[in-house]
Design an enzyme around this catalytic site. Structure first.
Site, PDB file in Angstrom:
ATOM      1  N   LYS A  55     -17.296  -3.392   3.853  1.00  0.00           N
ATOM      2  CA  LYS A  55     -18.738  -2.805   3.204  1.00  0.00           C
ATOM      3  C   LYS A  55     -19.856  -3.569   3.518  1.00  0.00           C
ATOM      4  O   LYS A  55     -19.853  -5.140   3.460  1.00  0.00           O
ATOM      5  CB  LYS A  55     -18.292  -2.826   1.770  1.00  0.00           C
ATOM      6  CG  LYS A  55     -17.097  -2.151   1.423  1.00  0.00           C
ATOM      7  CD  LYS A  55     -16.687  -2.196  -0.050  1.00  0.00           C
ATOM      8  CE  LYS A  55     -15.410  -1.520  -0.355  1.00  0.00           C
ATOM      9  NZ  LYS A  55     -14.738  -1.804  -1.608  1.00  0.00           N
ATOM     10  N   GLU A  82      -9.779   2.855  -5.597  1.00  0.00           N
ATOM     11  CA  GLU A  82     -10.851   3.221  -4.438  1.00  0.00           C
ATOM     12  C   GLU A  82     -10.302   4.727  -4.016  1.00  0.00           C
ATOM     13  O   GLU A  82      -9.069   4.698  -4.019  1.00  0.00           O
ATOM     14  CB  GLU A  82     -10.540   2.103  -3.309  1.00  0.00           C
ATOM     15  CG  GLU A  82     -11.275   0.777  -3.515  1.00  0.00           C
ATOM     16  CD  GLU A  82     -11.408  -0.131  -2.369  1.00  0.00           C
ATOM     17  OE1 GLU A  82     -11.054   0.394  -1.290  1.00  0.00           O
ATOM     18  OE2 GLU A  82     -12.037  -1.083  -2.664  1.00  0.00           O
ATOM     19  N   GLU A 111      -1.565   8.282   7.325  1.00  0.00           N
ATOM     20  CA  GLU A 111      -2.207   9.047   6.573  1.00  0.00           C
ATOM     21  C   GLU A 111      -3.240   9.924   7.325  1.00  0.00           C
ATOM     22  O   GLU A 111      -3.423   9.582   8.550  1.00  0.00           O
ATOM     23  CB  GLU A 111      -3.157   8.109   5.554  1.00  0.00           C
ATOM     24  CG  GLU A 111      -2.489   7.696   4.457  1.00  0.00           C
ATOM     25  CD  GLU A 111      -3.589   6.955   3.364  1.00  0.00           C
ATOM     26  OE1 GLU A 111      -3.061   6.660   2.425  1.00  0.00           O
ATOM     27  OE2 GLU A 111      -4.530   7.011   3.673  1.00  0.00           O
ATOM     28  N   ARG A 151      -8.192  -7.314  -8.397  1.00  0.00           N
ATOM     29  CA  ARG A 151      -8.984  -8.438  -8.477  1.00  0.00           C
ATOM     30  C   ARG A 151     -10.339  -7.933  -8.668  1.00  0.00           C
ATOM     31  O   ARG A 151     -10.818  -6.785  -8.762  1.00  0.00           O
ATOM     32  CB  ARG A 151      -9.092  -9.220  -7.217  1.00  0.00           C
ATOM     33  CG  ARG A 151      -9.421  -8.350  -5.798  1.00  0.00           C
ATOM     34  CD  ARG A 151      -9.592  -9.020  -4.561  1.00  0.00           C
ATOM     35  NE  ARG A 151      -9.498  -8.453  -3.410  1.00  0.00           N
ATOM     36  CZ  ARG A 151     -10.468  -7.770  -3.030  1.00  0.00           C
ATOM     37  NH1 ARG A 151     -11.895  -7.784  -3.866  1.00  0.00           N
ATOM     38  NH2 ARG A 151     -10.798  -6.786  -1.956  1.00  0.00           N
ATOM     39  N   GLY A 206      -8.915  -5.832   3.905  1.00  0.00           N
ATOM     40  CA  GLY A 206     -10.308  -6.513   4.806  1.00  0.00           C
ATOM     41  C   GLY A 206     -10.097  -5.550   5.983  1.00  0.00           C
ATOM     42  O   GLY A 206     -10.731  -6.224   6.935  1.00  0.00           O
ATOM     43  N   LYS A 222       0.869  -1.065   0.050  1.00  0.00           N
ATOM     44  CA  LYS A 222       0.042   0.029   0.021  1.00  0.00           C
ATOM     45  C   LYS A 222       0.939   1.247  -0.042  1.00  0.00           C
ATOM     46  O   LYS A 222       0.502   2.531  -0.598  1.00  0.00           O
ATOM     47  CB  LYS A 222      -0.966  -0.256   1.149  1.00  0.00           C
ATOM     48  CG  LYS A 222      -1.873  -1.113   1.404  1.00  0.00           C
ATOM     49  CD  LYS A 222      -2.826  -1.371   0.180  1.00  0.00           C
ATOM     50  CE  LYS A 222      -3.898  -2.242   0.367  1.00  0.00           C
ATOM     51  NZ  LYS A 222      -3.493  -3.784   0.197  1.00  0.00           N
ATOM     52  N   ASN A 270      -7.367  -2.324  -5.798  1.00  0.00           N
ATOM     53  CA  ASN A 270      -7.621  -3.784  -5.515  1.00  0.00           C
ATOM     54  C   ASN A 270      -7.577  -4.527  -6.943  1.00  0.00           C
ATOM     55  O   ASN A 270      -8.271  -4.459  -7.982  1.00  0.00           O
ATOM     56  CB  ASN A 270      -9.145  -4.042  -5.134  1.00  0.00           C
ATOM     57  CG  ASN A 270      -9.654  -3.601  -3.678  1.00  0.00           C
ATOM     58  OD1 ASN A 270     -10.354  -2.846  -3.427  1.00  0.00           O
ATOM     59  ND2 ASN A 270      -8.636  -3.989  -2.910  1.00  0.00           N
TER      60      ASN A 270
END
Length: 444
Positions: free
Chosen positions: A236, A274, A199, A290, A163, A116, A288
């Protein structure tokens, strides 16, 4: 085109892939754990093989057994679905070494975007807006110095995984040391990598993502956006497309940024960029690499079958369309149906489904792998189905989803269907202005 594909997954996504393959004339091979002997994907695939006991580490993450089945059954490709091995760069590399096509992006892309902090630097270089933050943090003391410069509140984030794990929000310096150690330990346990970065924590924010596809000819297209701001513990619960509160000029800029992000890494396959939106601005959150759980809402509003296009792209087929050919029409909503009890702090609910009635009607879709008499095992994710509806306008889609939820019956286990009805009836949701803290304090 491939003649046989192995599906390295379980549950509703395994069924989704099997059905797409059947429609394309492709034979399918399923793998399953001992706990999933009675699972529907085992029955629907052309061939099925047990690869280990219930724990995912011994079955669905058992790379050696999965590859052995794929090779011995004559598969040409492996579809990883989402979760599990879908973002495992080493697995993608091993597929290639075994003469198998990994249906997903290149291993180097997965590795880069899975880090990330490195992804953040890559996006910054590509001109994609990023939130003020840091490089990798070496210690709690170093984190404290960085937090002073950025200003509280801040968010500590794991370099690896996803996740919602390895994330801690810190409101002040007194809580930083404990949060740093907890986040690092959680990330190390979950992903084998305890490295963190920081962040600036924005609140309130909307979580909006853009679906992209890239083919082997270098073409990148965006298929609209999804609002994923209804979340609990960074997970989500409900997604919709298009995002109701997004203005057209912001939508255009976000789409352009998503395409630039995908182009910067030479993306091939289906992926999602995202973003976090706050104060009229948007910032890169993560990529992501995938298929997303919520991909059906995009399929509903675009008419593009994302799973089939994953397979076609992996087989080397270029797009027969351009960005100008793609249109987002109407409105779609997805509710995740989880086997859990919101009234008991979302306690998981395993057990046998003694009665099941699924919703129907025009433009109502229920992606699930459960059936009446099926025993939901306690070993895996609580998601048992995804209820998706489509309508011409958002107001109609909300009414359609409420009707569908009222028609859904699952006796023998607890689900979050009633909570989804509450969400759809909440004025904040109806207005479209809801943010990621919308569910704070519920279900306790």
């Amino acid at each position: 085109m491939f003649s046989k594909i192995l599906i390295a997954n379980r549950g509703e996504i395994a069924l989704r892939i099997i059905r797409a393959c059947k429609e394309m004339g492709i034979a399918t091979v399923a793998v399953y754990s001992e706990a999933d002997r009675e699972a529907m994907h085992v029955s629907l695939a052309d061939e099925s093989y047990c690869i280990g006991p219930a724990p995912v580490s011994a079955s669905y993450l058992n790379i050696g057994s999965i590859l052995e089945v794929a090779v011995t059954t004559g598969c040409q490709a492996i579809h990883p679905g989402y979760g599990l091995l879908s973002e495992n760069a080493s697995f993608a590399e091993l597929c290639g070494k075994c003469g198998l096509t990994f249906i997903g992006p290149l291993p180097e892309t997965i590795r880069l975007m899975g880090d990330k902090e490195a992804a953040r630097r890559t996006m910054k270089q590509a001109g994609v807006p990023v939130i003020e933050g840091s490089d990798l943090l070496q210690s709690p003391a170093g984190a404290a110095e960085t937090a002073k410069k950025i200003g509280y509140p801040i968010m500590l984030k794991a370099r690896a995984g996803g996740g919602g794990r390895g994330i801690r929000i810190v409101d002040g310096p007194e809580a930083l040391d404990g949060a740093f150690r907890a986040a690092s330990a959680e990330a190390s346990s979950a992903f084998g990598d305890g490295a963190l970065y920081m962040e600036k924590y924005l609140r309130p924010v909307k979580h909006i993502e853009v679906q992209i596809l890239g083919d082997t000819a270098g073409n990148i297209v965006a298929l609209g956006e999804r609002d994923c701001s209804v979340q609990r513990a960074n997970q989500k619960l409900l997604e919709e497309s298009p995002a109701p509160a997004l203005q057209d000029d912001a939508r255009k800029k976000m789409t352009e940024a998503a395409v630039a992000a995908a182009r910067a890494v030479g993306y091939v396959g289906a992926g999602t960029i995202e973003f976090l939106c706050s104060g009229g601005e948007f910032y890169f959150c993560e990529m992501n690499t995938r298929l997303q759980v919520e991909h059906p809402v995009t399929e509903m509003v675009t008419g593009i079958d994302l799973v089939k296009w994953q397979i076609r792209i992996a087989a080397g087929m270029p797009f027969p369309f351009t960005q100008d050919d793609l249109r987002v029409m109407g409105h779609a909503i997805e509710c995740r149906i989880n086997a859990e009890d919101p009234k008991r702090n979302y306690a998981p609910s395993a057990g046998t489904i003694t009665m099941l009635h699924t919703p129907g009607g025009p433009w109502v879709r229920f992606d699930t792998a459960v059936y009446q008499g099926y025993t939901v095992p306690p070993y895996y994710d609580s998601l048992i189905g995804k209820l998706i509806v489509y309508a011409r306008e958002r107001e109609e889609a909300i009414r359609k989803m409420k009707s569908a939820l009222c028609e859904l019956v699952t006796e023998g286990i607890e689900t979050n269907a009633d909570l989804q009805l509450e969400i759809l009836s909440d004025p904040a949701f109806i207005s479209g202005e809801y943010t990621t803290d919308f569910l704070s304090g519920r279900g306790k």
